[in-house]
Design an enzyme around this catalytic site. Structure first.
Site: not given
Length: 599
Positions: A307-308
């Site tokens: 995820d970011w």
């Protein structure tokens, strides 16, 4: 072009072609494959050569200098402009030594929620209910949606979907559940299978949009319902011992051939698997989760995308969002990256710090063979998608296909059908309010609805006392927050409606019959509403016009609750975060609906 090397030969398998190309790449090329960050399109489909609203570098810098070729696109123009931009991006990538094509990805962009940290409203694409609304239908509409979305993505050059989100919505307060398929694992698995079939087909190939199923191993059981985007929501807990239940949709996704998996930000607290304590660090930093569980136990061989922004803080628009390095906040960016690589991740979401990984390899802290392992997976997926053979799209086709009348009509039908009727009281003559008669002139008072749409219900009047009935559309209740980047976009905290709003609704109900539409992006506390309103419906991304179609019976509302509706905030606090549909004495059980009988 004449065939000069094996990777250019379309008669070979994707594995053979990827293996050949891998031997020809420099370390810089291979490292560039392992980063996947935000990109934006410019006016009229041009490339953005400045720092964008959320992108960190000019497009030419990340493509030509950093050798990156995976991008999560945010802002897009019209379908024609989106296709033009995608072609310009592929043409830029063709200038690199090995002309590795770009894989353009996106968060969901076919519904209503505009949240740069999670999803985009349709904006030219056909508009459908949020995934919760698709789950409320629990039928062939999910497959139809996925097939149409794939067609529209392909038309503008988007080849990877950073979805579906198959987390079980077991904590009613959690702010990410509007993109889930609800709380029930069996319903989620049915929806997932249809979704993957619609986007990827029977297997990933030239006509597929590759899906990245998220958030492994299930992001629903957030402590207190807070979201792991933010430091106060970093902990995932399992007081009910239901870790395996949350894992079930991912087992199904792997069996159905999902191309990618994305672990969540959260860090497990006091979790044991088969008697072994699991390290309390974010899942992308956790070798027990990514390598041992996902790779070895579950047998996943595809791409693992973090995820970011796990490595660096995200600073944009005058705000900061700390790096989601939960449990390893004390580590340097280099050591965070090292731990994620050791955990088994292939690609860093939201990052473009290629220099950091290059330094780790050149100083001997990461073996180049480990880089080759991830680069091979990423190259093979590009070959399977057919990107090396033809990455370009047709602008005219994009303008014709995306958001066309047939697609919009299908989305409209799904919106109206997903409406869930929860209460439909009868008047003194025994007549229920729904369906609203269309054959007679009625006077209607509305709030939260356009007057244009309301005119299809009757003559719009300015005061409830002048109306035969009223329709009030309520936004979802939440606690506004705006300290950290993106925080204002996430609806978190309390599920109760404010006392002033409830008082005003009582006033309206005292003057005319009242229909209330509750936005159920989360399971709001509806207890006071069912005591006030004659009719209560729940929606999960429905336009005013589609709501009218449902209220009048033009399209029968048949949605069933994808989660239970708790009776009170106290009931939520007394239920375990990891056990779906577990609040005591719910107001409405999961799957509930009132059938509306046609007149």
């Amino acid at each position: 072009m004449s065939v000069t090397s094996h990777h250019q030969n379309p008669r070979l398998t994707s594995t053979e072609r990827a293996a050949d190309l891998l031997t020809r790449l420099s370390l810089e090329d291979k490292v560039g494959l392992m980063f996947h960050t935000v990109i934006e399109s410019g006016p009229n489909g041009t490339l953005v050569e400045t720092t964008g609203a959320l992108s960190k570098s000019p497009t030419s810098t990340v493509v030509l200098d950093k050798r990156m070729n995976h991008f999560n696109v945010h802002g897009l123009g019209t379908p024609r402009e989106a296709a033009r931009w995608a072609n310009a991006l592929q043409a830029l990538a063709a200038q690199t030594e090995h002309a590795i094509p770009v894989t353009i990805s996106t968060d969901p962009r076919h519904a209503f929620t505009e949240n740069a940290g999670a999803s985009f409203a349709a904006h030219g694409f056909s508009q459908w209910p949020e995934p919760l609304g698709l789950a409320a239908l629990d039928d062939a509409d999910i497959l139809e949606h996925a097939r149409i979305a794939r067609t529209e993505y392909l038309a503008v050059g988007i080849r990877m979907a950073l979805h579906p989100q198959v987390d079980l919505a077991s904590e009613p307060r959690w702010g990410r559940q509007f993109q889930t398929f609800g709380a029930d694992p069996e319903r989620t698995i049915r929806a997932l299978r249809a979704y993957l079939e619609g986007f990827q087909g029977a297997h990933v190939g030239e006509g597929s949009v590759a899906c990245v199923t998220k958030h492994f191993p299930g992001a629903g059981p957030q402590l207190g319902g807070e979201d792991a985007h933010f430091p106060y929501g970093r902990e995932q807990v399992y007081p009910g011992g239901q870790f395996a239940l949350h894992l079930a949709p991912f087992r199904a996704a792997i069996a159905a051939g999902t191309a990618g998996i994305m672990p969540y930000y959260g860090m497990p607290v006091d979790l044991q698997i088969d008697g072994e304590p699991i390290e309390p660090v974010g899942f992308s930093f956790n070798r027990q989760i990514v390598t041992r569980l996902l790779r070895e136990v579950l047998g996943f061989t595809g791409v693992v995308v973090t995820d970011w922004e796990l490595i660096h803080d995200n600073v944009a628009q005058g705000q900061v969002l700390p790096a989601k390095a939960w449990g390893v906040e004390h580590l340097s960016p280099a050591d965070r990256m090292l731990k994620a690589i050791a955990a088994g991740c292939d690609q860093f979401g939201g990052e473009e710090c290629t220099d950091l990984l290059l330094d780790l390899v050149r100083t001997g802290r990461v073996a180049e063979a480990r880089i080759d392992e991830s680069a091979m997976r990423l190259l093979e997926l590009k070959f399977r998608l057919g990107l090396f053979d033809d990455p370009y799209v047709d602008e005219d086709e994009a303008a014709e296909v995306v958001g066309c009348a047939a697609h919009n009509e299908a989305g409209f039908r799904a919106q109206a059908a997903s409406v869930t009727v929860l209460r439909n009281a009868q008047d003194d003559k025994g007549t229920p309010l729904l369906p609203v008669p269309r054959e007679q002139e009625l006077r209607v008072y509305v709030e939260g609805m356009s007057e244009k749409a309301a005119r299809r219900l009757g003559r719009v009047v300015p005061r409830p006392e002048d109306a035969d009935f009223a329709v009030v559309r309520l936004p979802a209740p939440y606690e506004p927050r705006d300290d950290l980047l993106f925080e204002s976009l996430f609806h978190q905290g309390s599920l109760e409606y404010r006392p002033g709003l409830l008082s005003r609704l009582r006033t309206v109900a005292g003057k005319t019959r009242l229909i209330v539409d509750a936005n159920l992006e989360r399971p709001a506390i509806l207890t006071p509403l069912v005591d006030i309103a004659d009719t209560v419906v729940g929606t999960y991304g429905v336009s005013d016009e589609a709501l009218v179609a449902a209220l009048t019976g033009q399209i029968a509302p048949r949605g069933r609750l994808p989660f239970e509706i708790p009776r009170s905030p106290g009931a939520i606090e007394n239920s375990p975060e990891d056990v779906p549909n577990s609040t005591p004495d719910p107001l409405f059980a999961a799957g509930f609906r009132v059938e509306v009988v046609p007149r």
